[in-house]
Design a protein around this motif. Structure first.
Motif, PDB file in Angstrom:
ATOM      1  N   HIS A 145      34.471  29.023  -7.029  1.00 55.30           N
ATOM      2  CA  HIS A 145      33.528  30.084  -6.689  1.00 55.30           C
ATOM      3  C   HIS A 145      34.245  31.141  -5.873  1.00 55.30           C
ATOM      4  O   HIS A 145      35.006  30.830  -4.952  1.00 55.30           O
ATOM      5  N   ILE A 146      33.982  32.398  -6.219  1.00 52.38           N
ATOM      6  CA  ILE A 146      34.595  33.532  -5.533  1.00 52.38           C
ATOM      7  C   ILE A 146      33.487  34.421  -4.981  1.00 52.38           C
ATOM      8  O   ILE A 146      32.526  34.740  -5.686  1.00 52.38           O
ATOM      9  N   PHE A 147      33.617  34.796  -3.708  1.00 58.28           N
ATOM     10  CA  PHE A 147      32.599  35.621  -3.052  1.00 58.28           C
ATOM     11  C   PHE A 147      33.253  36.775  -2.313  1.00 58.28           C
ATOM     12  O   PHE A 147      33.347  36.768  -1.089  1.00 58.28           O
ATOM     13  N   PRO A 148      33.720  37.804  -3.000  1.00 60.13           N
ATOM     14  CA  PRO A 148      34.169  38.999  -2.272  1.00 60.13           C
ATOM     15  C   PRO A 148      32.965  39.853  -1.875  1.00 60.13           C
ATOM     16  O   PRO A 148      31.895  39.779  -2.483  1.00 60.13           O
ATOM     17  N   GLY A 149      33.138  40.662  -0.837  1.00 60.17           N
ATOM     18  CA  GLY A 149      32.041  41.516  -0.404  1.00 60.17           C
ATOM     19  C   GLY A 149      32.479  42.507   0.644  1.00 60.17           C
ATOM     20  O   GLY A 149      33.643  42.541   1.071  1.00 60.17           O
ATOM     21  N   VAL A 150      31.529  43.327   1.086  1.00 56.96           N
ATOM     22  CA  VAL A 150      31.831  44.339   2.090  1.00 56.96           C
ATOM     23  C   VAL A 150      30.571  44.597   2.915  1.00 56.96           C
ATOM     24  O   VAL A 150      29.446  44.530   2.411  1.00 56.96           O
ATOM     25  N   ASN A 151      30.778  44.870   4.195  1.00 54.74           N
ATOM     26  CA  ASN A 151      29.689  45.208   5.103  1.00 54.74           C
ATOM     27  C   ASN A 151      29.980  46.579   5.707  1.00 54.74           C
ATOM     28  O   ASN A 151      31.060  46.808   6.249  1.00 54.74           O
ATOM     29  N   VAL A 152      28.997  47.488   5.599  1.00 57.62           N
ATOM     30  CA  VAL A 152      29.151  48.845   6.121  1.00 57.62           C
ATOM     31  C   VAL A 152      28.006  49.113   7.096  1.00 57.62           C
ATOM     32  O   VAL A 152      26.831  48.891   6.765  1.00 57.62           O
ATOM     33  N   GLU A 153      28.349  49.603   8.264  1.00 64.77           N
ATOM     34  CA  GLU A 153      27.346  49.904   9.285  1.00 64.77           C
ATOM     35  C   GLU A 153      27.546  51.336   9.770  1.00 64.77           C
ATOM     36  O   GLU A 153      28.616  51.693  10.250  1.00 64.77           O
ATOM     37  N   ILE A 154      26.499  52.145   9.619  1.00 64.89           N
ATOM     38  CA  ILE A 154      26.549  53.556  10.033  1.00 64.89           C
ATOM     39  C   ILE A 154      25.468  53.782  11.079  1.00 64.89           C
ATOM     40  O   ILE A 154      24.291  53.517  10.835  1.00 64.89           O
ATOM     41  N   LYS A 155      25.875  54.271  12.241  1.00 63.00           N
ATOM     42  CA  LYS A 155      24.935  54.503  13.338  1.00 63.00           C
ATOM     43  C   LYS A 155      25.120  55.904  13.907  1.00 63.00           C
ATOM     44  O   LYS A 155      26.209  56.476  13.845  1.00 63.00           O
ATOM     45  N   SER A 156      24.037  56.401  14.489  1.00 58.30           N
ATOM     46  CA  SER A 156      24.085  57.700  15.152  1.00 58.30           C
ATOM     47  C   SER A 156      23.598  57.544  16.576  1.00 58.30           C
ATOM     48  O   SER A 156      22.656  56.793  16.845  1.00 58.30           O
ATOM     49  N   ALA A 157      24.251  58.240  17.494  1.00 55.41           N
ATOM     50  CA  ALA A 157      23.807  58.237  18.883  1.00 55.41           C
ATOM     51  C   ALA A 157      22.570  59.086  19.074  1.00 55.41           C
ATOM     52  O   ALA A 157      21.902  58.998  20.102  1.00 55.41           O
ATOM     53  N   GLY A 158      22.240  59.899  18.073  1.00 52.35           N
ATOM     54  CA  GLY A 158      21.044  60.736  18.149  1.00 52.35           C
ATOM     55  C   GLY A 158      21.351  62.187  17.812  1.00 52.35           C
ATOM     56  O   GLY A 158      22.368  62.737  18.248  1.00 52.35           O
TER      57      GLY A 158
END
Length: 600
Positions: free
Chosen positions: A427-440
């Motif tokens: 079993h192969i599980f590649p992936g990616v996590n992207v987090e975009i935030k703004s201070a306001g």
């Protein structure tokens, strides 16, 4: 009459709880729901658990925390962040002070990381069990320091199951007992678990011995004729024998005369200049159950600067045993390796013989953090082998628009093989996590908008795509002393396989208004909307300050969907020379007027 006296005593106990918190950095906890039992000194948390301690941030679905041992377990979708390094697990066991944890990930086999000295689990108590206590609290956020002081926000006390006056901020603390050899009276209590009970503490503080033992006498038959165990004595605690004022031998004990159960551990640990070692002997059992005896030992060599090898050995009377070797390598201050080997043989009703080898690497630089784990597990009886590999790469946070927007990118890769009857399944599980935030971002008319977006995508065996979107948007505005905010969140999950695509989304929204003048008043209104964006709950809280230390407080909780007031509390409060305060008002939960005294 008995119920009234019991309710009155618990109300006085609640009123006399001191509002204080230790200076050391505490554990900070948030969740959709917490309940803490004063009788059991136990806490349960459900939904969106968040635990913060120093650089650690741990998230999960459910929390079970025993405040007597300061050991807790978090289950479900566990994420651990340590200085930006992200780990995923299914179960996490942690200890409060000093803080440590061990996490287990269940895939094709169990992958364990962290403090191996922590127990596998603790006694899990459900909210229904905790609500049987005579005194318990419900809240959403709290801090716990090393002295087990709990400071919570928006607290709802329940006395004998009846809601009492809610508090915006409340601390639960215990007075310190003098460091002297003496038998102390703790309390007389009543609960559905122990019935009528008398609790004592025997504290030993001598030149040759130091320890605490809790002694509880309980009588259950008086209030429950069908109780399986009628009465008994519960003894629990630990004691250290001292040599030149230093710990030499430790004895921890648990004995219950009711079910004739016991658990004793005698241990000795020594930290020398070049080595550390520990040996312990445990014996446990209960009526009609075979007595278990287990010997445990380990030795760590600290002589080398770049490595600290550790050898462990465990053996019990049934000739089951395990031995292992682990050693961390500090190749460079930014590069660390950890190698572990464990052989475990069980010669009992179900026989097994396994050996596990794992290697881990952590690399940290100014641009990225890389962590990898490789594991081989071999079943010696079946002659089969399972292999797992995972790696996680986290890039340095990227800031845009004068650091107003931050972007975090974390690709990961997992691979596993498990044996079947004739072949191996991979079993192969590649992936990616992207987090975009703004201070306001400042909009026209001085509105402030704060958006954030998290995307997690996994290619399941390169055939199935799974994507999760977490979107949050907050709109804020301040008018003079009036502040308003509108918060909206949307969680969407999608899974595609070939032509088929399935998924769902959950959304909610809340709107809040707060008007505040520190010396005159504090008024707040919050409205909660459900997944269909229909109004569900309304909460109002307010305080108005008058001269002569007089304050008018109110709290209202209205369920729109049920068209009823769940809680209405209105009362006046007067302080007298910082010695005590008097409260009088009306409670909808009690359906009566009340008068209460609080010591300061």
């Amino acid at each position: 009459m008995d119920s009234f006296i019991k309710f009155l005593c618990l109300s006085i106990l609640l009123a006399n709880i001191h509002l204080g918190l230790g200076a050391d950095k505490p554990l900070h906890l948030k969740a959709d729901y917490f309940i803490y039992s004063d009788d059991l000194h136990y806490m349960y948390g459900g939904g969106n658990i968040s635990l913060k301690k120093d650089s650690f941030i741990i998230r999960g679905d459910n929390l079970y925390l025993d405040l007597q041992t300061f050991i807790g377990v978090i289950y479900g979708h566990v994420f651990i962040s340590d200085n930006g390094r992200i780990k995923k697990a299914d179960v996490l066991v942690c200890k409060g002070f000093p803080f440590s944890y061990r996490c287990d990930a269940f895939g094709q086999q169990i992958i364990t990381r962290g403090d191996q000295g922590l127990p596998d689990s603790i006694t899990k108590r459900s909210p229904q069990e905790l609500k049987k206590s005579d005194l318990y609290w419900e809240f959403f956020e709290c801090e716990i320091n090393k002295n087990k002081k709990i400071k919570a926000k928006m607290v709802f006390p329940f006395i004998m199951g009846i809601p009492s006056i809610p508090f915006k901020s409340f601390s639960i603390t215990r007075g310190k007992i003098p460091e002297k050899t003496r038998l102390y009276f703790k309390n007389i209590g009543f609960s559905s678990l122990d019935g009528l009970s008398l609790s004592l503490l025997y504290r030993m503080r001598e030149s040759f011995v130091s320890g605490d033992y809790n002694i509880k006498f309980y009588e259950r038959e008086l209030f429950n004729e069908n109780a399986e165990i009628k009465r008994g004595i519960l003894l629990s605690g630990q004691m250290d024998w001292l040599v030149k004022k230093k710990k030499f031998i430790n004895l921890s004990a648990l004995y219950n005369t009711g079910d004739e159960s016991f658990n004793f551990t005698l241990s000795h640990r020594k930290d020398l200049k070049n080595i550390s070692y520990s040996i312990s002997q445990n014996i446990s059992g209960r009526e009609n159950v075979d007595t278990a005896v287990e010997f445990n030992s380990w030795l760590m060599v600290k002589k080398f600067k770049f490595m600290s090898p550790k050898i462990s050995f465990v053996h019990n009377l049934k000739n089951s045993y395990s031995y292992g070797l682990s050693t961390p390598f500090k190749v460079w201050k930014k590069l660390n390796f950890n190698i572990n080997y464990l052989r475990k043989v069980i010669n009992e009703e179900v026989e097994s013989d396994t050996q596990d080898f794992s290697a881990a690497m952590d690399f940290t630089s100014s641009l990225l953090t890389l962590s990898s784990v490789f594991n081989i597990s071999e079943n010696m009886l079946a002659a089969t082998q399972t292999r797992n590999f995972s790696t996680n790469l986290k890039f340095k946070t990227l800031f845009l628009l004068e650091k107003n927007v931050s972007i975090n990118l974390s690709p990961f890769y997992m691979f596993s093989t498990i044996p079947s009857e004739d072949t191996e399944n991979s079993h192969i599980f590649p992936g990616v996590n992207v987090e975009i935030k703004s201070a306001g971002l400042i909009l026209p008319l001085d509105f402030i908008i704060v958006p954030s977006l998290t995307i997690n995508h996994v290619w399941d065996n390169l055939d199935v795509d799974q994507t999760e979107f977490n979107y949050f948007l907050s709109l804020k505005k301040v008018f003079w002393k009036l502040s308003c905010s509108l918060d909206y969140s949307l969680i969407s999950r999608y899974r595609s396989e070939g032509f088929w695509v399935e998924g769902y989304s959950v959304k909610n929204m809340n709107f809040s208004i707060e008007m505040k003048d520190k010396k005159k008043y504090s008024l707040g209104l919050r409205m909660y909307y459900n997944d269909d964006l229909a109004l569900e709950n309304i909460i109002f809280s307010g305080k108005i300050f008058f001269p002569w230390n007089i304050k008018l407080s109110s709290f209202l909780l209205y369920y729109v969907t049920e068209d009823k007031f769940q809680s209405v509390e209105v009362f006046l409060e007067k302080k007298f020379s910082n010695i005590f305060k008097l409260q009088c008002g009306y409670s909808l939960a009690l359906k009566k007027f009340f008068v209460k005294f609080f010591t300061l």
